[in-house]
Design an enzyme around this catalytic site. Sequence first.
Site, PDB file in Angstrom:
ATOM      1  N   LYS A  17       0.834  -1.211   0.000  1.00 51.90           N
ATOM      2  CA  LYS A  17       0.000   0.000   0.000  1.00 51.90           C
ATOM      3  C   LYS A  17       0.865   1.255   0.000  1.00 51.90           C
ATOM      4  O   LYS A  17       0.660   2.166  -0.798  1.00 51.90           O
ATOM      5  CB  LYS A  17      -0.940   0.014   1.222  1.00 51.90           C
ATOM      6  CG  LYS A  17      -1.856  -1.187   1.313  1.00 51.90           C
ATOM      7  CD  LYS A  17      -2.763  -1.118   2.529  1.00 51.90           C
ATOM      8  CE  LYS A  17      -2.048  -1.133   3.866  1.00 51.90           C
ATOM      9  NZ  LYS A  17      -1.391  -2.403   4.207  1.00 51.90           N
ATOM     10  N   ARG A  93      -9.701   1.213   9.389  1.00 50.79           N
ATOM     11  CA  ARG A  93      -9.236  -0.123   9.746  1.00 50.79           C
ATOM     12  C   ARG A  93     -10.276  -0.885  10.539  1.00 50.79           C
ATOM     13  O   ARG A  93     -10.072  -2.057  10.838  1.00 50.79           O
ATOM     14  CB  ARG A  93      -7.985   0.018  10.626  1.00 50.79           C
ATOM     15  CG  ARG A  93      -6.695  -0.369   9.944  1.00 50.79           C
ATOM     16  CD  ARG A  93      -5.597  -0.170  10.960  1.00 50.79           C
ATOM     17  NE  ARG A  93      -4.390  -0.826  10.592  1.00 50.79           N
ATOM     18  CZ  ARG A  93      -3.396  -0.251   9.918  1.00 50.79           C
ATOM     19  NH1 ARG A  93      -3.514   0.976   9.470  1.00 50.79           N
ATOM     20  NH2 ARG A  93      -2.291  -0.913   9.686  1.00 50.79           N
ATOM     21  N   ARG A 130      11.702  -6.136   4.411  1.00 51.56           N
ATOM     22  CA  ARG A 130      11.500  -4.680   4.303  1.00 51.56           C
ATOM     23  C   ARG A 130      12.466  -3.902   5.197  1.00 51.56           C
ATOM     24  O   ARG A 130      12.659  -4.231   6.362  1.00 51.56           O
ATOM     25  CB  ARG A 130      10.067  -4.315   4.711  1.00 51.56           C
ATOM     26  CG  ARG A 130       9.865  -2.799   4.775  1.00 51.56           C
ATOM     27  CD  ARG A 130       8.425  -2.398   4.856  1.00 51.56           C
ATOM     28  NE  ARG A 130       7.749  -2.910   6.032  1.00 51.56           N
ATOM     29  CZ  ARG A 130       6.445  -2.799   6.223  1.00 51.56           C
ATOM     30  NH1 ARG A 130       5.699  -2.176   5.331  1.00 51.56           N
ATOM     31  NH2 ARG A 130       5.886  -3.283   7.316  1.00 51.56           N
ATOM     32  N   ARG A 162      11.797  -1.739  10.524  1.00 51.07           N
ATOM     33  CA  ARG A 162      10.822  -1.066  11.384  1.00 51.07           C
ATOM     34  C   ARG A 162      10.711  -1.788  12.711  1.00 51.07           C
ATOM     35  O   ARG A 162      10.809  -3.014  12.758  1.00 51.07           O
ATOM     36  CB  ARG A 162       9.448  -1.071  10.689  1.00 51.07           C
ATOM     37  CG  ARG A 162       9.101   0.247  10.056  1.00 51.07           C
ATOM     38  CD  ARG A 162       7.892   0.196   9.166  1.00 51.07           C
ATOM     39  NE  ARG A 162       6.665  -0.319   9.763  1.00 51.07           N
ATOM     40  CZ  ARG A 162       5.480  -0.295   9.137  1.00 51.07           C
ATOM     41  NH1 ARG A 162       5.376   0.226   7.924  1.00 51.07           N
ATOM     42  NH2 ARG A 162       4.405  -0.776   9.712  1.00 51.07           N
ATOM     43  N   ARG A 173      -0.536  -8.362  13.711  1.00 48.09           N
ATOM     44  CA  ARG A 173      -1.172  -7.392  12.805  1.00 48.09           C
ATOM     45  C   ARG A 173      -1.983  -8.110  11.728  1.00 48.09           C
ATOM     46  O   ARG A 173      -3.076  -7.679  11.375  1.00 48.09           O
ATOM     47  CB  ARG A 173      -0.104  -6.501  12.162  1.00 48.09           C
ATOM     48  CG  ARG A 173       0.308  -5.349  13.064  1.00 48.09           C
ATOM     49  CD  ARG A 173       1.754  -4.948  12.882  1.00 48.09           C
ATOM     50  NE  ARG A 173       2.086  -4.447  11.578  1.00 48.09           N
ATOM     51  CZ  ARG A 173       3.328  -4.454  11.065  1.00 48.09           C
ATOM     52  NH1 ARG A 173       4.316  -4.960  11.778  1.00 48.09           N
ATOM     53  NH2 ARG A 173       3.566  -3.963   9.894  1.00 48.09           N
TER      54      ARG A 173
END
Length: 218
Positions: A17, A93, A130, A162, A173
């Site tokens: 996204k 969300r 990532r 992250r 998540r």
Amino acid sequence: MIPGARLIILGRQGAGKGTQCVRLSRHFVVPHISTGDMLRAAVREGTELGQMAKKIMDDGGLVGDDIMIGLVRERLSERDAQKRGYILDGFPRTTEQAEALDEIAGEQPIDVVLDLNVPREIVLERISARRVCVDCGTNYTSTGDDPEPWICEVCGGDVRQRDDDTPESVNRRLDLYEDQTAPLLKFYGERGRLAVVNGVGHPDAVFDRLVQTVEANR
Ligand code: AP5
């Protein structure tokens, strides 16, 4: 100039996204409003919101609906969003956030809700590789042979993993996505506003699919 747009992008964590919103924002000349980026900025600045949100984010939980709705209400009232529209990434969300957004958007409803569809096993691979710039948020992919130190080629900031990209947080998540956010597919589907887009493949191909879908649905 190309007309603006009012878009929502849904999709599992790691679906791409953020990656695609940077491009869509340039293409449609609208602000990319990422609630995750807003919260990470608050954490970096050490604001009251940031201090409250940090632990929730690191644990892979969701920040309270009232806080998130207030943040988005304020951001969407700004001139750029009022004038040309926006692309919302990370909001809504929950069903409560989606209902609040209908009320906030009021007379200027969303053009289309994009569901960037990527299977769970692929997003898990993407997230483990990532790396992000702590200053500007640019995404990178680790190959296992990464520069040390890793400096962002866009702004010169540090490129790191992250804090919430640990396996425990990512799995939490993803479970929360199925539980709290996936019901929004039904919510928007029943209102005739949902378009599912295949998010697997080269980012250029995914971008082309997204633009074609927006154009076909507004
Ligand atoms: P947020 O920042 O929104 O994180 P997220 O939902 O976990 O989404 P990600 O950023 O992980 O995924 P992405 O889809 O943007 O993927 P990306 O483009 O990076 O939220 C963080 C936290 O804030 C939440 O957990 C929550 O605590 C809180 N929060 C935020 N909004 C909230 C709200 N509304 N209510 C309550 N709490 C809220 O891509 C992933 C990787 O894949 C990258 O490395 C990228 O380079 C790579 N990649 C991208 N596209 C491709 C492709 N086509 N092929 C191969 N690799 C690709």
